[in-house]
Design an enzyme around this catalytic site. Sequence first.
Site, PDB file in Angstrom:
ATOM      1  N   ASN A   9       0.875  -1.172   0.000  1.00 19.82           N
ATOM      2  CA  ASN A   9       0.000   0.000   0.000  1.00 19.82           C
ATOM      3  C   ASN A   9       0.910   1.219   0.000  1.00 19.82           C
ATOM      4  O   ASN A   9       1.459   1.574   1.042  1.00 19.82           O
ATOM      5  CB  ASN A   9      -0.890  -0.019   1.252  1.00 19.82           C
ATOM      6  CG  ASN A   9      -1.698   1.261   1.401  1.00 19.82           C
ATOM      7  OD1 ASN A   9      -1.816   2.035   0.458  1.00 19.82           O
ATOM      8  ND2 ASN A   9      -2.246   1.482   2.586  1.00 19.82           N
ATOM      9  N   TRP A  10       1.061   1.813  -1.183  1.00 26.98           N
ATOM     10  CA  TRP A  10       1.994   2.949  -1.297  1.00 26.98           C
ATOM     11  C   TRP A  10       1.453   4.197  -0.596  1.00 26.98           C
ATOM     12  O   TRP A  10       2.172   5.169  -0.440  1.00 26.98           O
ATOM     13  CB  TRP A  10       2.239   3.285  -2.759  1.00 26.98           C
ATOM     14  CG  TRP A  10       3.003   2.252  -3.532  1.00 26.98           C
ATOM     15  CD1 TRP A  10       3.430   1.026  -3.098  1.00 26.98           C
ATOM     16  CD2 TRP A  10       3.441   2.352  -4.900  1.00 26.98           C
ATOM     17  NE1 TRP A  10       4.095   0.374  -4.102  1.00 26.98           N
ATOM     18  CE2 TRP A  10       4.117   1.165  -5.220  1.00 26.98           C
ATOM     19  CE3 TRP A  10       3.321   3.348  -5.881  1.00 26.98           C
ATOM     20  CZ2 TRP A  10       4.677   0.933  -6.478  1.00 26.98           C
ATOM     21  CZ3 TRP A  10       3.866   3.121  -7.136  1.00 26.98           C
ATOM     22  CH2 TRP A  10       4.538   1.929  -7.422  1.00 26.98           C
ATOM     23  N   LYS A  11       0.196   4.214  -0.249  1.00 27.76           N
ATOM     24  CA  LYS A  11      -0.467   5.409   0.290  1.00 27.76           C
ATOM     25  C   LYS A  11      -0.246   6.581  -0.669  1.00 27.76           C
ATOM     26  O   LYS A  11      -0.135   6.365  -1.871  1.00 27.76           O
ATOM     27  CB  LYS A  11       0.031   5.713   1.709  1.00 27.76           C
ATOM     28  CG  LYS A  11      -0.013   4.479   2.618  1.00 27.76           C
ATOM     29  CD  LYS A  11       0.063   4.850   4.055  1.00 27.76           C
ATOM     30  CE  LYS A  11       0.246   3.594   4.881  1.00 27.76           C
ATOM     31  NZ  LYS A  11      -0.087   3.790   6.274  1.00 27.76           N
ATOM     32  N   HIS A  93      -9.591   1.173   4.516  1.00 26.75           N
ATOM     33  CA  HIS A  93      -8.356   1.354   5.289  1.00 26.75           C
ATOM     34  C   HIS A  93      -8.651   2.291   6.466  1.00 26.75           C
ATOM     35  O   HIS A  93      -9.459   3.212   6.345  1.00 26.75           O
ATOM     36  CB  HIS A  93      -7.266   1.938   4.383  1.00 26.75           C
ATOM     37  CG  HIS A  93      -5.911   1.919   4.998  1.00 26.75           C
ATOM     38  ND1 HIS A  93      -5.522   2.842   5.941  1.00 26.75           N
ATOM     39  CD2 HIS A  93      -4.866   1.074   4.844  1.00 26.75           C
ATOM     40  CE1 HIS A  93      -4.279   2.566   6.328  1.00 26.75           C
ATOM     41  NE2 HIS A  93      -3.860   1.496   5.686  1.00 26.75           N
ATOM     42  N   GLU A  95      -7.118   4.712   7.611  1.00 30.82           N
ATOM     43  CA  GLU A  95      -6.915   6.137   7.308  1.00 30.82           C
ATOM     44  C   GLU A  95      -8.128   6.711   6.592  1.00 30.82           C
ATOM     45  O   GLU A  95      -8.489   7.874   6.782  1.00 30.82           O
ATOM     46  CB  GLU A  95      -5.615   6.318   6.490  1.00 30.82           C
ATOM     47  CG  GLU A  95      -4.395   6.074   7.366  1.00 30.82           C
ATOM     48  CD  GLU A  95      -3.147   5.598   6.649  1.00 30.82           C
ATOM     49  OE1 GLU A  95      -3.074   5.687   5.405  1.00 30.82           O
ATOM     50  OE2 GLU A  95      -2.228   5.129   7.343  1.00 30.82           O
ATOM     51  N   GLU A 165      -5.669  -4.972  10.495  1.00 30.42           N
ATOM     52  CA  GLU A 165      -4.675  -3.919  10.672  1.00 30.42           C
ATOM     53  C   GLU A 165      -4.981  -3.150  11.959  1.00 30.42           C
ATOM     54  O   GLU A 165      -5.780  -2.196  11.934  1.00 30.42           O
ATOM     55  CB  GLU A 165      -4.714  -2.947   9.496  1.00 30.42           C
ATOM     56  CG  GLU A 165      -4.363  -3.562   8.169  1.00 30.42           C
ATOM     57  CD  GLU A 165      -3.700  -2.540   7.252  1.00 30.42           C
ATOM     58  OE1 GLU A 165      -2.585  -2.802   6.815  1.00 30.42           O
ATOM     59  OE2 GLU A 165      -4.287  -1.479   7.027  1.00 30.42           O
ATOM     60  N   GLY A 171       2.056   2.314  10.710  1.00 29.01           N
ATOM     61  CA  GLY A 171       2.985   3.427  10.558  1.00 29.01           C
ATOM     62  C   GLY A 171       3.634   3.867  11.855  1.00 29.01           C
ATOM     63  O   GLY A 171       4.241   4.943  11.921  1.00 29.01           O
ATOM     64  N   SER A 210       3.141  -2.110  10.441  1.00 27.83           N
ATOM     65  CA  SER A 210       4.591  -2.091  10.687  1.00 27.83           C
ATOM     66  C   SER A 210       5.265  -3.441  10.408  1.00 27.83           C
ATOM     67  O   SER A 210       6.171  -3.843  11.127  1.00 27.83           O
ATOM     68  CB  SER A 210       4.889  -1.607  12.109  1.00 27.83           C
ATOM     69  OG  SER A 210       4.410  -0.282  12.281  1.00 27.83           O
ATOM     70  N   GLY A 231       2.669  -1.091   4.327  1.00 28.36           N
ATOM     71  CA  GLY A 231       2.698   0.329   4.017  1.00 28.36           C
ATOM     72  C   GLY A 231       4.114   0.793   3.752  1.00 28.36           C
ATOM     73  O   GLY A 231       4.670   0.606   2.667  1.00 28.36           O
ATOM     74  N   GLY A 232       4.738   1.381   4.759  1.00 32.53           N
ATOM     75  CA  GLY A 232       6.058   1.999   4.605  1.00 32.53           C
ATOM     76  C   GLY A 232       7.083   1.124   3.901  1.00 32.53           C
ATOM     77  O   GLY A 232       7.800   1.597   3.001  1.00 32.53           O
TER      78      GLY A 232
HETATM   79  C1  PEP Z   1      -0.878   0.197   5.866  1.00 30.69           C
HETATM   80  O1  PEP Z   1      -0.831   1.312   5.418  1.00 30.69           O
HETATM   81  O2  PEP Z   1      -1.810  -0.543   5.539  1.00 30.69           O
HETATM   82  C2  PEP Z   1       0.184  -0.252   6.764  1.00 30.69           C
HETATM   83  C3  PEP Z   1       0.094  -1.439   7.309  1.00 30.69           C
HETATM   84  O3  PEP Z   1       1.213   0.623   6.975  1.00 30.69           O
HETATM   85  P1  PEP Z   1       2.630   0.307   7.696  1.00 30.69           P
HETATM   86  O4  PEP Z   1       3.141  -1.000   7.123  1.00 30.69           O
HETATM   87  O5  PEP Z   1       3.504   1.463   7.327  1.00 30.69           O
HETATM   88  O6  PEP Z   1       2.370   0.201   9.152  1.00 30.69           O
END
Ligand code: PEP
Length: 248
Positions: A9-11, A93, A95, A165, A171, A210, A231-232
């Site tokens: 997930n590049w966001k 998600h 967010e 999640e 994040g 994470s 994500g990251g």
């Molecule tokens: C996400 O955005 O779905 C996510 C899990 O982010 P991260 O891996 O950065 O915690």
Amino acid sequence: MRQKIVAGNWKMNGSLVDNEALLKGVVDGTAGLKGVVCCSPYPYLFQMQKALSGTHVAWGAQNLSQYDKGAYTGEVSASMLNDFGCSYVIIGHSERRAIFGETSVMVAEKFKAAKDAGLIPILCLGETLAERESGATFAVVGEQLEAVTGFVGVEALEDAVLAYEPVWAIGTGRTATPEQAQEVHRHLRERIAHLSAEVAGHVRILYGGSVKASNAAELFAMPDIDGGLIGGASLISGDFCEICRAAA
Ligand code: PEP
């Protein structure tokens, strides 16, 4: 055996130049693997389609409209995602729920729009830290799940993907332990089994929050964890490829 999936997930990150290198790194670094997915911002879907068509890597978007077409300024429909070759779309998600006010009803409608268009929804579920600390984790993820199954029926989960999640892990660098994640994954699968044992056996439940190259293998080794939503770490091709290899 459920085929594991690792979805990036590049966001709201990326640029034409950076994406080109990232996508090449992912294609080369995951050669021979199955279940590799990248979800970019909308403007880069054409670039994804060009770079990933004919490769083993699938792609998708991070959101879609619950509506088919018309006067919905700024929205993107499921059929538009089809035009750009998307196989997957992230739905609900945290967010989007927290920052953009997506309700469980909207999430269920978006899930239906994705399924109706032949897209594979990646439905995100998860509790906040306050909810976990008050012992409400199962109730919260159960309500989020049942808002969707109540609207579309449990069979719609058969070839969909869930992503547990925990909001407190997204994040933040704070990952759920494999045992904490497994407990919720098992609970979700048991809830689904009450409606259909067959669907419960097939549905993939990813963990997100994470995930890093250093903790992916132990998470993915748990019996009800079928891969990850990343994500990251999905923005760094070496890290993302290592996470994909941990799911192989
Ligand atoms: C996400 O955005 O779905 C996510 C899990 O982010 P991260 O891996 O950065 O915690």
